[in-house]
Design a protein around this motif. Structure first.
Motif, PDB file in Angstrom:
ATOM      1  N   ALA A  87       3.754  31.574  69.123  1.00  0.00           N
ATOM      2  CA  ALA A  87       3.435  30.441  68.266  1.00  0.00           C
ATOM      3  C   ALA A  87       4.419  29.307  68.528  1.00  0.00           C
ATOM      4  O   ALA A  87       5.588  29.537  68.776  1.00  0.00           O
ATOM      5  CB  ALA A  87       3.502  30.847  66.805  1.00  0.00           C
ATOM      6  N   LEU A  88       3.908  28.106  68.474  1.00  0.00           N
ATOM      7  CA  LEU A  88       4.749  26.918  68.600  1.00  0.00           C
ATOM      8  C   LEU A  88       4.723  26.116  67.308  1.00  0.00           C
ATOM      9  O   LEU A  88       5.573  25.292  67.058  1.00  0.00           O
ATOM     10  CB  LEU A  88       4.248  26.052  69.755  1.00  0.00           C
ATOM     11  N   GLY A  89       3.715  26.372  66.540  1.00  0.00           N
ATOM     12  CA  GLY A  89       3.562  25.731  65.251  1.00  0.00           C
ATOM     13  C   GLY A  89       2.651  26.599  64.414  1.00  0.00           C
ATOM     14  O   GLY A  89       1.914  27.432  64.937  1.00  0.00           O
ATOM     15  N   LEU A  90       2.712  26.402  63.115  1.00  0.00           N
ATOM     16  CA  LEU A  90       1.858  27.164  62.220  1.00  0.00           C
ATOM     17  C   LEU A  90       1.259  26.245  61.178  1.00  0.00           C
ATOM     18  O   LEU A  90       1.941  25.365  60.648  1.00  0.00           O
ATOM     19  CB  LEU A  90       2.663  28.254  61.491  1.00  0.00           C
ATOM     20  N   HIS A  91      -0.004  26.461  60.907  1.00  0.00           N
ATOM     21  CA  HIS A  91      -0.644  25.822  59.776  1.00  0.00           C
ATOM     22  C   HIS A  91      -0.952  26.940  58.801  1.00  0.00           C
ATOM     23  O   HIS A  91      -1.624  27.911  59.157  1.00  0.00           O
ATOM     24  CB  HIS A  91      -1.941  25.126  60.181  1.00  0.00           C
ATOM     25  N   THR A  92      -0.429  26.846  57.603  1.00  0.00           N
ATOM     26  CA  THR A  92      -0.713  27.875  56.613  1.00  0.00           C
ATOM     27  C   THR A  92      -1.455  27.260  55.447  1.00  0.00           C
ATOM     28  O   THR A  92      -1.215  26.108  55.072  1.00  0.00           O
ATOM     29  CB  THR A  92       0.569  28.571  56.115  1.00  0.00           C
ATOM     30  N   PHE A  93      -2.373  28.011  54.927  1.00  0.00           N
ATOM     31  CA  PHE A  93      -3.177  27.611  53.789  1.00  0.00           C
ATOM     32  C   PHE A  93      -2.935  28.667  52.721  1.00  0.00           C
ATOM     33  O   PHE A  93      -3.266  29.828  52.913  1.00  0.00           O
ATOM     34  CB  PHE A  93      -4.654  27.562  54.188  1.00  0.00           C
ATOM     35  N   ILE A  94      -2.306  28.247  51.636  1.00  0.00           N
ATOM     36  CA  ILE A  94      -1.926  29.182  50.586  1.00  0.00           C
ATOM     37  C   ILE A  94      -2.728  28.861  49.328  1.00  0.00           C
ATOM     38  O   ILE A  94      -2.750  27.713  48.878  1.00  0.00           O
ATOM     39  CB  ILE A  94      -0.416  29.080  50.284  1.00  0.00           C
ATOM     40  N   SER A  95      -3.395  29.857  48.780  1.00  0.00           N
ATOM     41  CA  SER A  95      -4.133  29.697  47.520  1.00  0.00           C
ATOM     42  C   SER A  95      -3.437  30.509  46.443  1.00  0.00           C
ATOM     43  O   SER A  95      -3.091  31.666  46.654  1.00  0.00           O
ATOM     44  CB  SER A  95      -5.574  30.186  47.675  1.00  0.00           C
ATOM     45  N   ARG A  96      -3.247  29.882  45.299  1.00  0.00           N
ATOM     46  CA  ARG A  96      -2.611  30.567  44.166  1.00  0.00           C
ATOM     47  C   ARG A  96      -3.398  30.272  42.895  1.00  0.00           C
ATOM     48  O   ARG A  96      -3.905  29.166  42.710  1.00  0.00           O
ATOM     49  CB  ARG A  96      -1.176  30.071  43.978  1.00  0.00           C
ATOM     50  N   VAL A  97      -3.459  31.254  42.047  1.00  0.00           N
ATOM     51  CA  VAL A  97      -4.082  31.061  40.738  1.00  0.00           C
ATOM     52  C   VAL A  97      -3.006  30.546  39.796  1.00  0.00           C
ATOM     53  O   VAL A  97      -1.941  31.144  39.659  1.00  0.00           O
ATOM     54  CB  VAL A  97      -4.675  32.387  40.204  1.00  0.00           C
ATOM     55  N   GLN A  98      -3.292  29.415  39.179  1.00  0.00           N
ATOM     56  CA  GLN A  98      -2.379  28.855  38.179  1.00  0.00           C
ATOM     57  C   GLN A  98      -3.198  28.612  36.914  1.00  0.00           C
ATOM     58  O   GLN A  98      -3.952  27.644  36.838  1.00  0.00           O
ATOM     59  CB  GLN A  98      -1.740  27.567  38.680  1.00  0.00           C
ATOM     60  N   SER A 100      -6.178  28.837  34.779  1.00  0.00           N
ATOM     61  CA  SER A 100      -7.596  29.049  35.081  1.00  0.00           C
ATOM     62  C   SER A 100      -8.023  28.305  36.347  1.00  0.00           C
ATOM     63  O   SER A 100      -9.205  28.238  36.662  1.00  0.00           O
ATOM     64  CB  SER A 100      -8.446  28.578  33.897  1.00  0.00           C
ATOM     65  N   LYS A 101      -7.059  27.726  37.065  1.00  0.00           N
ATOM     66  CA  LYS A 101      -7.368  26.947  38.265  1.00  0.00           C
ATOM     67  C   LYS A 101      -6.841  27.629  39.520  1.00  0.00           C
ATOM     68  O   LYS A 101      -5.850  28.345  39.480  1.00  0.00           O
ATOM     69  CB  LYS A 101      -6.760  25.547  38.165  1.00  0.00           C
ATOM     70  N   LEU A 102      -7.514  27.356  40.613  1.00  0.00           N
ATOM     71  CA  LEU A 102      -7.073  27.840  41.917  1.00  0.00           C
ATOM     72  C   LEU A 102      -6.436  26.661  42.650  1.00  0.00           C
ATOM     73  O   LEU A 102      -7.097  25.659  42.924  1.00  0.00           O
ATOM     74  CB  LEU A 102      -8.264  28.387  42.709  1.00  0.00           C
ATOM     75  N   LYS A 103      -5.159  26.750  42.927  1.00  0.00           N
ATOM     76  CA  LYS A 103      -4.429  25.688  43.625  1.00  0.00           C
ATOM     77  C   LYS A 103      -4.246  26.091  45.083  1.00  0.00           C
ATOM     78  O   LYS A 103      -3.932  27.245  45.369  1.00  0.00           O
ATOM     79  CB  LYS A 103      -3.048  25.467  42.996  1.00  0.00           C
ATOM     80  N   SER A 104      -4.431  25.147  45.989  1.00  0.00           N
ATOM     81  CA  SER A 104      -4.222  25.453  47.403  1.00  0.00           C
ATOM     82  C   SER A 104      -3.223  24.469  47.999  1.00  0.00           C
ATOM     83  O   SER A 104      -3.139  23.321  47.570  1.00  0.00           O
ATOM     84  CB  SER A 104      -5.538  25.400  48.170  1.00  0.00           C
ATOM     85  N   LYS A 105      -2.487  24.968  48.964  1.00  0.00           N
ATOM     86  CA  LYS A 105      -1.482  24.147  49.635  1.00  0.00           C
ATOM     87  C   LYS A 105      -1.614  24.339  51.133  1.00  0.00           C
ATOM     88  O   LYS A 105      -1.797  25.451  51.614  1.00  0.00           O
ATOM     89  CB  LYS A 105      -0.072  24.560  49.210  1.00  0.00           C
ATOM     90  N   ASN A 106      -1.511  23.244  51.853  1.00  0.00           N
ATOM     91  CA  ASN A 106      -1.474  23.269  53.313  1.00  0.00           C
ATOM     92  C   ASN A 106      -0.046  22.987  53.746  1.00  0.00           C
ATOM     93  O   ASN A 106       0.581  22.043  53.258  1.00  0.00           O
ATOM     94  CB  ASN A 106      -2.380  22.186  53.903  1.00  0.00           C
ATOM     95  N   GLU A 107       0.451  23.806  54.659  1.00  0.00           N
ATOM     96  CA  GLU A 107       1.791  23.599  55.205  1.00  0.00           C
ATOM     97  C   GLU A 107       1.712  23.587  56.719  1.00  0.00           C
ATOM     98  O   GLU A 107       0.919  24.320  57.306  1.00  0.00           O
ATOM     99  CB  GLU A 107       2.732  24.740  54.786  1.00  0.00           C
ATOM    100  N   ILE A 108       2.538  22.753  57.327  1.00  0.00           N
ATOM    101  CA  ILE A 108       2.667  22.732  58.781  1.00  0.00           C
ATOM    102  C   ILE A 108       4.129  23.000  59.108  1.00  0.00           C
ATOM    103  O   ILE A 108       5.024  22.346  58.587  1.00  0.00           O
ATOM    104  CB  ILE A 108       2.204  21.396  59.385  1.00  0.00           C
ATOM    105  N   ARG A 109       4.330  23.981  59.975  1.00  0.00           N
ATOM    106  CA  ARG A 109       5.665  24.332  60.452  1.00  0.00           C
ATOM    107  C   ARG A 109       5.654  24.217  61.969  1.00  0.00           C
ATOM    108  O   ARG A 109       4.783  24.786  62.618  1.00  0.00           O
ATOM    109  CB  ARG A 109       6.026  25.758  60.027  1.00  0.00           C
ATOM    110  N   ILE A 110       6.617  23.489  62.497  1.00  0.00           N
ATOM    111  CA  ILE A 110       6.712  23.236  63.934  1.00  0.00           C
ATOM    112  C   ILE A 110       7.977  23.909  64.463  1.00  0.00           C
ATOM    113  O   ILE A 110       9.041  23.809  63.851  1.00  0.00           O
ATOM    114  CB  ILE A 110       6.769  21.705  64.219  1.00  0.00           C
ATOM    115  N   SER A 111       7.867  24.573  65.600  1.00  0.00           N
ATOM    116  CA  SER A 111       9.017  25.236  66.205  1.00  0.00           C
ATOM    117  C   SER A 111      10.131  24.223  66.484  1.00  0.00           C
ATOM    118  O   SER A 111       9.869  23.088  66.897  1.00  0.00           O
ATOM    119  CB  SER A 111       8.608  25.906  67.511  1.00  0.00           C
ATOM    120  N   GLU A 112      11.364  24.663  66.282  1.00  0.00           N
ATOM    121  CA  GLU A 112      12.520  23.801  66.549  1.00  0.00           C
ATOM    122  C   GLU A 112      12.632  23.405  68.021  1.00  0.00           C
ATOM    123  O   GLU A 112      13.338  22.466  68.345  1.00  0.00           O
ATOM    124  CB  GLU A 112      13.808  24.467  66.082  1.00  0.00           C
ATOM    125  N   ILE A 113      11.939  24.112  68.900  1.00  0.00           N
ATOM    126  CA  ILE A 113      11.925  23.726  70.328  1.00  0.00           C
ATOM    127  C   ILE A 113      11.526  22.267  70.478  1.00  0.00           C
ATOM    128  O   ILE A 113      12.009  21.573  71.364  1.00  0.00           O
ATOM    129  CB  ILE A 113      10.952  24.636  71.114  1.00  0.00           C
TER     130      ILE A 113
END
Length: 174
Positions: A87-98, A100-113
């Motif tokens: 992997a050189l980068g990651l896109h993560t999609f996280i869903s959490r129940v808060q 009565s709602k479902l919250k989602s978050k998108n994260e991008i992580r890039i390798s330090e290279i």
């Protein structure tokens, strides 16, 4: 690490390319000209060296090409991501129940290279991870979106793989 013609893993980043291309790169490695080839195409690195600057860079690309896509909650350089993990980068999609709602978050992580790489390679990996906001699998539509955002995406991906080969076999050129 020393270079060996007999080790098939030497060009692991280029294994999906034709034998002719692999042999051309192998010859450049043997003649110690791969670094100068890359320097000619990408003579300098960028100044995007912290998470705040990376976030601004990513958000600028996102707002230019994917204005109506889901928001990003986090954009960081991640020292845990390495090409060893494929992997050189990651896109993560996280869903959490808060509540009565479902919250989602998108994260991008890039390798330090990519902190010390040419900007074109950083842009290529950021475009790749941004495309995952809209399209999860690496299919035809995904790569069409990458090319829409970065017309020379495939060429830059190849050159970035050559750069990774250089880093692994001979070390940094900058």
């Amino acid at each position: 690490m020393t270079y060996s013609k007999t080790n098939p893993n030497q060009l692991k980043y280029l294994s999906s390319y034709t034998l002719e291309i692999q042999n051309n790169i192998r010859t450049m490695v043997e003649q110690d000209t791969l670094g100068s080839f890359l320097l000619k195409k990408h003579p300098k690195t960028h100044d995007i060296n912290n998470d705040k600057m990376l976030r601004e860079y990513v958000m600028n690309l996102k707002n230019t090409h994917l204005r109506k896509s889901s928001p990003l909650s986090k954009v960081i350089y991640d020292k845990k991501i390495h090409v060893v993990n494929n992997a050189l980068g990651l896109h993560t999609f996280i869903s959490r129940v808060q509540g009565s709602k479902l919250k989602s978050k998108n994260e991008i992580r890039i390798s330090e290279i990519f902190k010390t790489a040419p900007e074109a390679f950083l842009e290529m990996i950021v475009v790749h991870e941004l495309a995952h906001i809209r399209i999860k699998p690496h299919d035809k539509a995904f790569y069409q979106l990458c090319q829409y955002m970065l017309p020379d995406y495939h060429q830059l991906e190849f050159e970035m793989r050559v750069y990774l080969t250089q880093l692994e076999l001979k070390g940094d050129i900058y």
